[in-house]
Motif scaffolding. Structure first.
Motif, short mmCIF file in Angstrom:
data_model
loop_
_atom_site.label_atom_id
_atom_site.label_comp_id
_atom_site.label_asym_id
_atom_site.label_seq_id
_atom_site.Cartn_x
_atom_site.Cartn_y
_atom_site.Cartn_z
N LEU A 153 0.85 -1.19 0.00
CA LEU A 153 0.00 0.00 0.00
C LEU A 153 0.88 1.24 0.00
N TYR A 154 0.64 2.13 -0.95
CA TYR A 154 1.37 3.40 -1.04
C TYR A 154 0.35 4.50 -0.79
N SER A 155 0.50 5.21 0.33
CA SER A 155 -0.61 6.06 0.75
C SER A 155 -0.15 7.11 1.74
N LEU A 156 -1.15 7.81 2.26
CA LEU A 156 -1.00 8.84 3.28
C LEU A 156 -2.34 8.90 4.00
N PRO A 157 -2.39 9.22 5.31
CA PRO A 157 -3.67 9.22 6.00
C PRO A 157 -4.55 10.44 5.70
N THR A 158 -4.94 10.56 4.45
CA THR A 158 -5.96 11.51 4.00
C THR A 158 -7.28 10.76 3.86
N PRO A 159 -8.39 11.44 3.62
CA PRO A 159 -9.65 10.71 3.46
C PRO A 159 -9.60 9.63 2.38
N ASN A 160 -9.00 9.93 1.24
CA ASN A 160 -8.90 8.90 0.21
C ASN A 160 -7.92 7.80 0.60
N GLY A 161 -6.82 8.20 1.23
CA GLY A 161 -5.82 7.21 1.61
C GLY A 161 -6.32 6.22 2.64
N VAL A 162 -7.00 6.71 3.66
CA VAL A 162 -7.40 5.80 4.74
C VAL A 162 -8.54 4.87 4.32
N LYS A 163 -9.24 5.18 3.25
CA LYS A 163 -10.25 4.23 2.76
C LYS A 163 -9.65 2.84 2.60
N VAL A 164 -8.51 2.79 1.91
CA VAL A 164 -7.90 1.50 1.60
C VAL A 164 -7.27 0.88 2.84
N ALA A 165 -6.63 1.70 3.69
CA ALA A 165 -6.08 1.18 4.94
C ALA A 165 -7.18 0.58 5.81
N ILE A 166 -8.31 1.25 5.91
CA ILE A 166 -9.44 0.73 6.69
C ILE A 166 -9.94 -0.57 6.09
N MET A 167 -10.07 -0.61 4.77
CA MET A 167 -10.54 -1.83 4.11
C MET A 167 -9.58 -2.99 4.37
N LEU A 168 -8.30 -2.74 4.31
CA LEU A 168 -7.33 -3.80 4.58
C LEU A 168 -7.41 -4.25 6.03
N GLU A 169 -7.58 -3.31 6.95
CA GLU A 169 -7.74 -3.68 8.35
C GLU A 169 -9.03 -4.46 8.58
N SER A 227 5.28 5.73 -11.87
CA SER A 227 5.32 4.45 -12.58
C SER A 227 4.16 3.56 -12.17
N LEU A 228 3.61 3.79 -10.98
CA LEU A 228 2.46 3.02 -10.51
C LEU A 228 1.16 3.76 -10.77
N ASN A 229 1.16 5.08 -10.51
CA ASN A 229 -0.03 5.88 -10.76
C ASN A 229 0.36 7.13 -11.54
N PRO A 230 0.12 7.14 -12.85
CA PRO A 230 0.48 8.31 -13.65
C PRO A 230 -0.32 9.55 -13.31
N ASN A 231 -1.38 9.39 -12.51
CA ASN A 231 -2.19 10.53 -12.08
C ASN A 231 -1.68 11.14 -10.79
N ASN A 232 -0.57 10.68 -10.28
CA ASN A 232 0.12 11.18 -9.08
C ASN A 232 -0.79 11.43 -7.87
N LYS A 233 -1.71 10.50 -7.64
CA LYS A 233 -2.59 10.60 -6.47
C LYS A 233 -2.48 9.33 -5.63
N ILE A 234 -2.63 9.49 -4.32
CA ILE A 234 -2.71 8.31 -3.46
C ILE A 234 -4.18 7.99 -3.23
N PRO A 235 -4.48 6.72 -2.89
CA PRO A 235 -3.59 5.60 -2.69
C PRO A 235 -3.37 4.80 -3.97
N ALA A 236 -2.39 3.91 -3.91
CA ALA A 236 -2.16 2.93 -4.96
C ALA A 236 -1.67 1.66 -4.29
N ILE A 237 -1.85 0.55 -4.97
CA ILE A 237 -1.43 -0.73 -4.39
C ILE A 237 -0.74 -1.59 -5.43
N ILE A 238 0.02 -2.55 -4.95
CA ILE A 238 0.43 -3.70 -5.74
C ILE A 238 0.02 -4.93 -4.94
#
Length: 232
Positions: free
Chosen positions: A23-39, A64-75
Motif C-alpha cells: 500500500l502506497y498512501s498517506l492518512p488523508t480521506p482517500n488514503g485511509v479508505k484502503v487502509a481501513i478496508m485492509l484492516e 510508474s504506478l499511478n500516472p495521475n500522481n494521487k494516493i492511494p495505490a497498491i500492488i
C-alpha cells in the motif's frame, strides 16, 4: 518469495514483505479508505508513506504506478491468476479488495449495485465537494476575501449531507443495514469535514443527526480506528 522487482516503485519504497499487498498512501480521506478496508478484511499488507511534503507523489517511482500522481495505490502480489496486480483509484481498489475477499460488497447482484452506486456517489460528489470546503475553509482559500466560492461548496456539501441523512434515517448504513465499501469510502470524508477541516458549523452538521450517529458507529469500529492512522 514473490518478486516485485519489475515494479520501479519498489526501488524507492522497498518491500520488506513482498508476499504481502503493498500500500502506497498517506492518512488523508482517500488514503485511509484502503487502509481501513485492509484492516477490516484482515489481508496482510505493508504500508509505505507517500510524503506530500517532499513531493513523493510526483516522483518517477510513484508515477510508474499511478500516472495521475494521487494516493492511494497498491500492488497485490497475488492478483488475478496469481500474478501481481498494480492498481490505483481508491474506489477501484475498494471494489477489487471486496471481490478478492468476499467482504463488504453484497453477493446479491441488486444489492451489490446499490452499494457500488453509493460508492460512486462518494467518488463523484462527497469527496470533491468536501475537499473544496477544506481548501476554502482551512487551507489557502481561506485567505480569499470573496467568500462566494467557499459558500458555494459549503452549500453543496450540506445538500450531499442531506442525501446521506435521508438514507441513514431508514437504515443503519448507507447502502442498507449491512456495512459496505460505500461506508468505508464515505465516512472518512465526513470525519475529515467535521474534524480536520473544522467545518461542522459551516455546513450545519448539527442538523444531520443520523449522519452523526452513523459516523460515531464508524469511528467505534476497531479496524477504522487503526486504519485512520495508516501509514503512520
Amino acid at each position: 518469495m514473490t518478486d516485485l522487482s519489475a515494479f520501479p516503485i519498489t526501488k524507492k519504497w522497498p518491500a520488506r514483505h513482498p508476499d504481502r499487498l503493498q500500500l502506497y498512501s498517506l492518512p488523508t480521506p482517500n488514503g485511509v479508505k484502503v487502509a481501513i478496508m485492509l484492516e477490516e478484511t484482515g489481508l496482510p499488507y505493508e504500508a509505505h508513506k507517500v510524503d506530500f511534503a517532499t513531493h513523493d507523489q510526483t516522483s518517477p517511482a510513484f508515477l510508474s504506478l499511478n500516472p495521475n500522481n494521487k494516493i492511494p495505490a497498491i500492488i497485490d502480489p497475488d492478483g488475478p491468476g496469481g500474478k501481481p496486480l498494480p492498481l490505483f483509484e481508491s474506489g477501484a481498489i475498494l471494489v477489487y479488495l471486496a471481490e478478492k475477499t468476499g467482504q463488504f460488497l453484497p453477493a446479491d447482484p441488486a444489492a451489490r449495485y446499490q452499494a457500488i452506486q453509493w460508492l460512486m456517489f462518494q467518488m463523484g460528489g462527497v469527496g470533491p465537494m468536501f475537499g473544496q470546503v477544506g481548501f476554502f475553509h482551512k487551507f489557502a482559500g481561506r485567505e480569499y476575501e470573496d467568500k462566494r466560492p467557499r459558500d458555494r461548496y459549503a452549500h453543496e456539501s450540506r445538500r450531499l449531507l442531506g442525501v446521506l441523512e435521508q438514507q441513514l434515517a431508514r437504515q443503519r448504513w448507507i447502502a442498507g443495514d449491512d456495512y459496505t465499501i460505500a461506508d468505508i469510502a464515505t465516512f472518512p470524508w465526513v470525519n475529515n469535514l467535521v474534524g480536520f477541516y473544522d467545518a461542522g458549523e459551516l455546513v450545519g452538521i448539527q442538523d444531520f443527526s443520523h449522519v452523526q450517529a452513523a459516523l460515531e458507529r464508524f469511528r467505534e469500529r476497531p479496524a477504522v480506528a487503526r486504519g485512520l492512522k495508516i501509514p503512520a
